[in-house]
Write a protein that holds these residues in place. Sequence first.
Motif, PDB file in Angstrom:
ATOM      1  N   LEU A  96       1.033  -1.497   0.035  1.00 37.57           N
ATOM      2  CA  LEU A  96       0.034  -0.090   0.009  1.00 37.57           C
ATOM      3  C   LEU A  96       0.797   1.252   0.142  1.00 37.57           C
ATOM      4  CD1 LEU A  96      -2.627  -1.034   2.481  1.00 37.57           C
ATOM      5  CD2 LEU A  96      -2.700  -1.225   0.070  1.00 37.57           C
ATOM      6  N   ARG A  97       1.944   1.158   0.616  1.00 34.89           N
ATOM      7  CA  ARG A  97       2.886   2.299   0.580  1.00 34.89           C
ATOM      8  C   ARG A  97       3.212   2.612  -0.739  1.00 34.89           C
ATOM      9  NH1 ARG A  97       5.987   0.474   4.639  1.00 34.89           N
ATOM     10  NH2 ARG A  97       7.882  -0.108   3.350  1.00 34.89           N
ATOM     11  N   ALA A  98       3.669   1.401  -1.434  1.00 31.33           N
ATOM     12  CA  ALA A  98       4.077   1.613  -2.679  1.00 31.33           C
ATOM     13  C   ALA A  98       3.015   1.872  -3.780  1.00 31.33           C
ATOM     14  CB  ALA A  98       4.961   0.238  -3.088  1.00 31.33           C
ATOM     15  N   GLY A  99       2.112   1.888  -3.391  1.00 33.78           N
ATOM     16  CA  GLY A  99       0.844   2.133  -4.354  1.00 33.78           C
ATOM     17  C   GLY A  99       0.349   1.145  -5.265  1.00 33.78           C
ATOM     18  N   ALA A 100       0.864  -0.376  -4.792  1.00 31.94           N
ATOM     19  CA  ALA A 100       0.480  -1.350  -5.806  1.00 31.94           C
ATOM     20  C   ALA A 100      -0.960  -1.632  -5.781  1.00 31.94           C
ATOM     21  CB  ALA A 100       1.297  -2.586  -5.286  1.00 31.94           C
TER      22      ALA A 100
END
Length: 255
Positions: free
Chosen positions: A156-160
Amino acid sequence: MLDFMKHIAFKAGELSLAAAREPDSLTVEFKGEKDLVTAVDRKIEVFLTEEILKKYPGHTIVGEEYGTKTADEGCRWVIDPIDGTVSYVHGLPGYSISLAYQEQGVTRAGVVYGPLLGQMFSAEHGKGASMNRNRLQVSSRKKLRESVLATGFACLRAGAEDNNLKHFNKIVPRLRDVRRMGSAALDLAYVAAGKLDGFWELCLSEYDVAAGVILVKEAGGCVCDFGGKDNFPQQGIIGANPFLVEKIRSMLQHQ
């Protein structure tokens, strides 16, 4: 080798604790919308790199903040100066100093140190794993409904778009409970210690897991990717006791 690794991990932990006592100096930057880094992360990576190169000047070092310093590719260090920076910034105990040493692509030793917890996890290839000199062994639970697993949300932090939420929603109802430490290295260390029965996550990097993987393996556990192979963490990572790893994998594989 292992004594040296524990020594510099402890010193790095002292640096993190000293900086945390002066919160006004704890400047936070963003590598992405949610991905934090502090001056302390960078200071500790510089410290660890300098200490390693003083003792082993020909070795390669792979670090989270400053990338790769290439020398002898046969002897390689993988370091995460603060794994769990969000926990560190918020004054929570779920962060660690993570160090792994590799020869010819094989991890020979690993250390994960939780400074606020006072826990020094270490392992050496073929010689077992320990925490503060106490021998570690993964749990022996065989049923998911009796098990506690850990995970994280680096995805989620990586926006996946293909993220861990669908896996989380499927797995958690089958468990006794779930924990979120904030540091993949600590999660794997607790699997090795038998305090957690397993761990899974997506979108991690080698420096997040290299030390934790040898801890789990040397404590009698198994580590694989979501397909049951060795392409971790690129294809996801699962670390668990031998009874649960396939049960966890089967739920992650079929979505």
